[in-house]
Design a protein around this motif. Structure first.
Motif, short mmCIF file in Angstrom:
data_model
loop_
_atom_site.label_atom_id
_atom_site.label_comp_id
_atom_site.label_asym_id
_atom_site.label_seq_id
_atom_site.Cartn_x
_atom_site.Cartn_y
_atom_site.Cartn_z
N VAL A 370 6.34 -4.63 10.63
CA VAL A 370 6.85 -5.29 9.43
C VAL A 370 5.65 -4.87 8.42
O VAL A 370 4.66 -4.47 8.66
CB VAL A 370 6.56 -6.77 9.94
N GLY A 371 6.03 -5.31 7.12
CA GLY A 371 4.99 -5.16 5.96
C GLY A 371 5.72 -4.79 4.63
O GLY A 371 6.84 -4.94 4.67
N LYS A 372 5.04 -4.95 3.65
CA LYS A 372 5.86 -5.02 2.41
C LYS A 372 6.43 -3.61 2.06
O LYS A 372 6.03 -2.80 2.98
CB LYS A 372 4.61 -4.90 1.16
N ASN A 373 7.29 -3.48 1.43
CA ASN A 373 8.22 -2.13 0.84
C ASN A 373 7.12 -1.21 0.23
O ASN A 373 6.10 -1.78 -0.30
CB ASN A 373 9.34 -2.35 0.08
N ALA A 374 7.55 0.13 0.56
CA ALA A 374 6.64 1.11 -0.03
C ALA A 374 5.03 1.02 0.62
O ALA A 374 4.17 1.63 -0.28
CB ALA A 374 6.49 0.78 -1.62
N THR A 375 4.87 0.64 1.73
CA THR A 375 3.56 0.84 2.31
C THR A 375 3.59 2.04 3.43
O THR A 375 2.57 1.85 4.11
CB THR A 375 3.24 -0.68 2.82
N GLY A 376 4.79 2.51 3.61
CA GLY A 376 4.82 3.57 4.61
C GLY A 376 5.32 3.52 5.79
O GLY A 376 5.09 4.29 6.74
N LYS A 377 5.98 2.16 6.03
CA LYS A 377 6.74 2.01 7.40
C LYS A 377 7.78 3.29 7.77
O LYS A 377 7.55 3.97 8.56
CB LYS A 377 7.28 0.70 7.32
N SER A 378 8.83 3.52 6.87
CA SER A 378 9.59 4.49 6.90
C SER A 378 9.00 6.04 7.14
O SER A 378 9.28 6.90 7.96
CB SER A 378 10.72 4.49 5.92
N MET A 524 3.23 -4.35 14.75
CA MET A 524 2.68 -3.37 13.99
C MET A 524 2.56 -4.04 12.43
O MET A 524 3.69 -4.31 11.98
CB MET A 524 3.10 -1.92 14.04
N VAL A 525 1.41 -4.07 11.70
CA VAL A 525 1.51 -4.27 10.56
C VAL A 525 0.91 -3.73 9.42
O VAL A 525 -0.06 -2.96 9.73
CB VAL A 525 0.45 -5.87 10.42
N PHE A 526 1.78 -3.39 8.58
CA PHE A 526 1.48 -2.27 7.53
C PHE A 526 0.82 -3.19 6.26
O PHE A 526 1.57 -4.15 5.71
CB PHE A 526 2.72 -1.73 7.00
#
Length: 589
Positions: A370-378, A524-526
């Motif tokens: 999980v995490g905000k968009n555009a913080t590198g998850k993908s 996992m937290v981004f």
């Protein structure tokens, strides 16, 4: 016993009489009135519903699964709102727009939500189940209801509507140019600057529409819809590709627009629907065959009845089993056996820098991300999948990986069945049919081409295709996109059972808190600054992870007393203040 009316639905796209022996006609008991048969083959099969006895032989004999025959309560006879031609999909009931309120529409895909919206927005004139209906007949049908005046104003062109479409991926195909120019064209209320600030669109204003991410396209579509000077606003799936912070932000903006206007939303994220809507209508039925839309219910009552599968006022069971939430979350029995360890690494890409802490993925676990968009998850997932290399090329997992990307598209023109059999011939076994194919409704898609599927259909195929591949680690990026509530629940169940039954490890990136809550063993937290810097924290327990994530967002969760489902506390409420004071953002008891 309630008398039943019978409806027969023939899928015109699937019916191919020239390619079969027409056994639907041969084996029909052929109840006759004069010279007319129950089933007649013209260009496509046509069934006389007056003569059909509902034996079901034609349904079983059709090789293309194009025929469906169902019985409905007698009370619905004569209450058809719209029917798509002879033996086509039929809709009963409509949601009611209410000035000053947000009305939600909740139900499975294919049960008439889009048809209802087309009728209310004037794109489709209801035919009342006939070939055509006059406005006088429509007024007579809805006399004495709240919809009568609405339809009168609609017929006279007095209602202006603004629509946000479901599939925002199509926007770059119909509009070329800069974002700022698109928004200026849509701004009829003079609120462009306000909307840019509230929806955080400043960084993408001078970029081409074709270069935007899914989350940026979604927020631009919402802004464009809400900046129109309209009486009725309809928004179809506002949460796809948005992180939970953006979802809540968009929900606040939509609520503001509803102060003196009518707003109708179709949404499958129950946490956001619960927070945003004042009332909810439930749609149910047989997808692609018929749909029934209930009267309005209070949002909490409506969602809880939907999850239980029983609509009390209608005395109708819409699901065999209720959807239940694990009251023993967070889980503590996580496997200690490690499948793979990855080192700390960095990835620099187009001005963005991802910093990942060293971590591990364990056997038989589902690791939520999980995490905000555009913080590198993908980006993180692509590095694990081998699609991208980290800056120093340190990440080498040495395990077989199966990967479902965030954006799914049909790269080949092939039948779904052939595509899945090519991946794994065992797809036709009873196990895979029971565990994968039927729960996700793929049995009805097997003869269709991939490039003919809708976004939700293609998503389900991609999820199953990912899990069918022989691998040790399975990576699924946003599997909930375009899926309805039932499908999301089934996906969560399938992923968990798959990990346990096959001793596999699965990593799931998603913004639907319900899905992450049901499926994950660890989290996992981004963190970081969207678009500039992302920090991938090492996997942690569910309570620690969710507390970290929700604290960043500034929101708290509680469980519904009746269904145990997650609910967002109203910001500033007593429970919200109490949980924040104790540092317990996640299911404080």
């Amino acid at each position: 016993m309630t008398k039943k009316i019978r409806i027969a639905v023939v899928d015109k796209d699937r019916c191919q009489p020239k390619k079969c022996s027409q056994e639907c006609v041969k084996y029909c008991p052929k109840v006759r009135t004069g010279a007319e048969d129950t089933i007649v083959i013209k260009d496509k099969a046509e069934i006389s519903e007056e003569l059909c006895v509902g034996c079901g032989i034609c349904v079983k004999k059709c090789p293309f699964k194009a025929i469906t025959i169902v019985g409905l309560p007698h009370e619905l006879e004569g209450k058809e709102v719209h029917r798509y031609g002879k033996n086509g999909f039929v809709l009963y009931g409509l949601p009611i727009p209410r000035k000053g309120y947000v009305v939600g529409l909740l139900g499975p895909n294919g049960t008439g939500k889009t048809t209802a919206v087309k009728i209310l927005t004037g794109q489709l004139k209801p035919n009342l189940g006939k070939e055509e209906a006059t406005w006088e007949e429509i007024f007579e049908r809805f006399a004495g209801t709240e919809l009568l005046n609405y339809f009168k104003d609609l017929a006279e062109g007095k209602i202006r509507v603004s629509v946000k479409p479901q599939y925002i991926e199509a926007i770059p195909r119909v509009y070329k140019g800069k974002v700022i120019d698109l928004l200026k064209r849509a701004d009829e209320l003079g609120i462009l600057d306000e909307m840019v600030e509230k929806l955080e669109l400043k960084n993408c204003l001078h970029r081409d529409v074709k270069d935007l991410s899914g989350g940026e396209l979604q927020r631009i579509a919402i802004a464009g819809c809400l900046m129109k000077d309209a009486d009725f606003y309809f928004l179809d799936e506002i949460t796809s590709y948005l992180d939970i912070y953006q979802r809540m932000n968009c929900a606040k903006v939509i609520r503001e627009r509803a102060e003196n206007k009518s707003v109708l939303i179709v949404e499958h994220d129950l946490a956001i629907l619960d927070m945003l809507a004042d009332f909810v209508h439930i749609s149910y039925g047989e997808p692609g065959v018929y749909g029934i839309i209930t009267n309005a219910k209070g949002v909490r009552v409506g969602i809880n009845q939907y999850l239980r599968g029983y609509l009390a006022e209608e005395n109708v069971r819409i699901r065999e089993k209720p959807i239940e939430f694990d009251i023993f979350q967070p889980r503590q029995d996580v496997s200690e056996k490690i499948l793979v360890e990855y080192p700390s690494f960095t990835k620099t890409l187009n001005g963005f820098r991802l910093e990942a802490e060293a971590g591990d993925i364990r056997c038989e676990e589902v690791l939520g991300v999980v995490g905000k968009n555009a913080t590198g998850k993908s980006t993180f997932v692509k590095i694990l999948a081998g699609v991208l290399k980290d800056d120093e090329e340190k990440v080498k997992l040495n395990v077989r990986v199966s990967y479902k990307p965030q954006y799914v598209k049909a790269d080949v023109s092939m039948e779904v069945g052939a595509f899945l059999r090519k991946i794994n011939p065992m797809i036709d076994s009873s196990y895979y049919k029971t565990e994968f194919i039927k729960p996700l409704g793929l049995d009805k898609l097997m003869d269709r081409n991939l490039d003919e599927l809708s976004g939700g259909e293609l998503q389900r195929v991609a999820i199953v295709a990912c899990l069918l591949r022989e691998a040790d680690l399975y990576l699924l990026d946003e599997p909930s996109a375009h899926l309805d509530v039932e499908q999301r629940i089934e996906v969560a169940r399938i992923i968990r059972r798959f990990a346990l039954n096959f001793s596999k490890s699965v990593l799931v990136v998603d913004h639907d808190i319900y899905l992450i809550d049901m499926v994950s063993d660890r989290l996992m937290v981004f963190q970081g600054e969207p678009g500039k810097r992302g920090i991938a924290r090492k996997p942690m327990g569910m309570r620690e992870g969710m507390n970290t994530f929700l604290a960043d967002l500034g929101i708290t969760f509680r469980r519904d007393e009746e269904t145990k489902r997650p609910r967002v506390n109203k910001i500033g409420s007593r429970l919200d203040r109490e949980q924040k004071a104790k540092g317990e953002y996640y299911y404080y008891f």
